[in-house]
Write a protein that holds these residues in place. Structure first.
Motif, PDB file in Angstrom:
ATOM      1  N   ALA A   5      49.040  41.118  35.127  1.00  0.00           N
ATOM      2  CA  ALA A   5      47.903  41.731  35.817  1.00  0.00           C
ATOM      3  C   ALA A   5      47.178  40.686  36.654  1.00  0.00           C
ATOM      4  O   ALA A   5      46.797  40.957  37.790  1.00  0.00           O
ATOM      5  CB  ALA A   5      46.944  42.370  34.818  1.00  0.00           C
ATOM      6  N   SER A   6      47.001  39.496  36.111  1.00  0.00           N
ATOM      7  CA  SER A   6      46.284  38.475  36.871  1.00  0.00           C
ATOM      8  C   SER A   6      47.087  38.021  38.076  1.00  0.00           C
ATOM      9  O   SER A   6      46.536  37.590  39.068  1.00  0.00           O
ATOM     10  CB  SER A   6      45.915  37.289  35.981  1.00  0.00           C
ATOM     11  N   GLU A   7      48.401  38.132  38.003  1.00  0.00           N
ATOM     12  CA  GLU A   7      49.242  37.764  39.139  1.00  0.00           C
ATOM     13  C   GLU A   7      49.159  38.789  40.258  1.00  0.00           C
ATOM     14  O   GLU A   7      49.425  38.473  41.407  1.00  0.00           O
ATOM     15  CB  GLU A   7      50.697  37.602  38.684  1.00  0.00           C
ATOM     16  N   THR A   8      48.807  40.031  39.930  1.00  0.00           N
ATOM     17  CA  THR A   8      48.757  41.081  40.944  1.00  0.00           C
ATOM     18  C   THR A   8      47.393  41.180  41.614  1.00  0.00           C
ATOM     19  O   THR A   8      47.259  41.849  42.619  1.00  0.00           O
ATOM     20  CB  THR A   8      49.127  42.455  40.350  1.00  0.00           C
ATOM     21  N   LEU A   9      46.383  40.516  41.071  1.00  0.00           N
ATOM     22  CA  LEU A   9      45.055  40.556  41.673  1.00  0.00           C
ATOM     23  C   LEU A   9      44.928  39.478  42.741  1.00  0.00           C
ATOM     24  O   LEU A   9      45.379  38.350  42.552  1.00  0.00           O
ATOM     25  CB  LEU A   9      43.975  40.325  40.613  1.00  0.00           C
ATOM     26  N   ASP A  11      42.679  36.846  45.116  1.00  0.00           N
ATOM     27  CA  ASP A  11      41.573  35.946  44.785  1.00  0.00           C
ATOM     28  C   ASP A  11      40.242  36.687  44.869  1.00  0.00           C
ATOM     29  O   ASP A  11      39.351  36.476  44.044  1.00  0.00           O
ATOM     30  CB  ASP A  11      41.556  34.738  45.729  1.00  0.00           C
ATOM     31  N   ILE A  12      40.109  37.546  45.851  1.00  0.00           N
ATOM     32  CA  ILE A  12      38.873  38.312  46.029  1.00  0.00           C
ATOM     33  C   ILE A  12      38.668  39.250  44.846  1.00  0.00           C
ATOM     34  O   ILE A  12      37.568  39.376  44.316  1.00  0.00           O
ATOM     35  CB  ILE A  12      38.902  39.101  47.355  1.00  0.00           C
ATOM     36  N   GLU A  13      39.745  39.914  44.415  1.00  0.00           N
ATOM     37  CA  GLU A  13      39.642  40.832  43.284  1.00  0.00           C
ATOM     38  C   GLU A  13      39.320  40.086  41.988  1.00  0.00           C
ATOM     39  O   GLU A  13      38.507  40.549  41.190  1.00  0.00           O
ATOM     40  CB  GLU A  13      40.937  41.626  43.132  1.00  0.00           C
ATOM     41  N   ARG A  14      39.946  38.932  41.776  1.00  0.00           N
ATOM     42  CA  ARG A  14      39.640  38.124  40.586  1.00  0.00           C
ATOM     43  C   ARG A  14      38.178  37.699  40.586  1.00  0.00           C
ATOM     44  O   ARG A  14      37.509  37.728  39.561  1.00  0.00           O
ATOM     45  CB  ARG A  14      40.554  36.904  40.505  1.00  0.00           C
ATOM     46  N   ALA A  15      37.671  37.310  41.751  1.00  0.00           N
ATOM     47  CA  ALA A  15      36.263  36.919  41.858  1.00  0.00           C
ATOM     48  C   ALA A  15      35.355  38.102  41.530  1.00  0.00           C
ATOM     49  O   ALA A  15      34.327  37.940  40.864  1.00  0.00           O
ATOM     50  CB  ALA A  15      35.967  36.377  43.250  1.00  0.00           C
ATOM     51  N   ALA A  16      35.737  39.305  41.966  1.00  0.00           N
ATOM     52  CA  ALA A  16      34.943  40.502  41.678  1.00  0.00           C
ATOM     53  C   ALA A  16      34.921  40.794  40.178  1.00  0.00           C
ATOM     54  O   ALA A  16      33.877  41.159  39.628  1.00  0.00           O
ATOM     55  CB  ALA A  16      35.486  41.703  42.449  1.00  0.00           C
ATOM     56  N   VAL A  17      36.046  40.626  39.510  1.00  0.00           N
ATOM     57  CA  VAL A  17      36.113  40.849  38.062  1.00  0.00           C
ATOM     58  C   VAL A  17      35.222  39.844  37.341  1.00  0.00           C
ATOM     59  O   VAL A  17      34.473  40.202  36.421  1.00  0.00           O
ATOM     60  CB  VAL A  17      37.574  40.771  37.558  1.00  0.00           C
ATOM     61  N   LYS A  18      35.263  38.587  37.751  1.00  0.00           N
ATOM     62  CA  LYS A  18      34.408  37.559  37.143  1.00  0.00           C
ATOM     63  C   LYS A  18      32.935  37.887  37.401  1.00  0.00           C
ATOM     64  O   LYS A  18      32.089  37.734  36.516  1.00  0.00           O
ATOM     65  CB  LYS A  18      34.749  36.175  37.698  1.00  0.00           C
ATOM     66  N   GLN A  19      32.629  38.331  38.622  1.00  0.00           N
ATOM     67  CA  GLN A  19      31.253  38.710  38.968  1.00  0.00           C
ATOM     68  C   GLN A  19      30.779  39.838  38.066  1.00  0.00           C
ATOM     69  O   GLN A  19      29.665  39.820  37.561  1.00  0.00           O
ATOM     70  CB  GLN A  19      31.173  39.140  40.440  1.00  0.00           C
ATOM     71  N   ARG A  20      31.643  40.821  37.850  1.00  0.00           N
ATOM     72  CA  ARG A  20      31.270  41.962  37.015  1.00  0.00           C
ATOM     73  C   ARG A  20      31.009  41.527  35.583  1.00  0.00           C
ATOM     74  O   ARG A  20      30.046  41.982  34.951  1.00  0.00           O
ATOM     75  CB  ARG A  20      32.361  43.026  37.068  1.00  0.00           C
ATOM     76  N   ALA A  21      31.834  40.650  35.043  1.00  0.00           N
ATOM     77  CA  ALA A  21      31.627  40.156  33.680  1.00  0.00           C
ATOM     78  C   ALA A  21      30.281  39.444  33.572  1.00  0.00           C
ATOM     79  O   ALA A  21      29.531  39.645  32.607  1.00  0.00           O
ATOM     80  CB  ALA A  21      32.764  39.229  33.273  1.00  0.00           C
TER      81      ALA A  21
END
Length: 145
Positions: A5-9, A11-21
């Motif tokens: 899953a992390s490979e399919t996200l 960089d922008i999407e990963r940053a959004a997930v971190k922001q949400r957490a």
């Protein structure tokens, strides 16, 4: 499986997930503190420029006027407003967040916009003026009714 899953996200999407957490941790600490929510959305607005900033500011002012019962908060870094259950009703996704052609104002499931078997819940916004504000004023009123 999590590695895939992390490979399919992006960089922008990963940053959004971190922001949400991060938001969820901050919101848990703040509880239903309206001032903390207003501070969060102001910080989100301060990071924006141009039309994105204008739309987020316009939406904030409109919701605070039309639906003061909604709680200001951020949602993936977006200006958002939630109901008493903490569920997001309306939010602005700036174009700059995911480098898209236009930003959107969207309504989530708790919004009461139902109109038969199909109705719009997300709107591309290319300007903020009196006509557009009037349209969203009516939508926000309906969403919380």
């Amino acid at each position: 499986m999590a590695g895939k899953a992390s490979e399919t996200l992006s960089d922008i999407e990963r940053a959004a997930v971190k922001q949400r957490a991060k938001e969820l941790r901050e919101q848990a600490k703040a509880g239903k503190n309206r001032e903390a929510g207003l501070k969060q959305i102001q910080e989100a607005i301060d990071k924006l420029d141009g039309l994105d900033k204008q739309i987020s500011t316009g939406l904030r002012d409109l919701v605070l006027d039309v639906a003061p019962e909604l709680m200001p908060r951020t949602f993936y870094g977006f200006v958002a407003f939630a109901n008493a259950d903490g569920k997001v009703v309306v939010f602005h996704q700036p174009a700059s967040k995911f480098k898209t052609r236009y930003g959107t104002i969207s309504f989530d499931d708790p919004a009461h916009l139902d109109d038969g078997d199909v109705w719009p819940v997300s709107f591309a916004v290319l300007a903020w003026n009196a006509d557009i504000e009037a349209k969203f004023r009516e939508l926000v009123k309906a969403a919380v009714s």
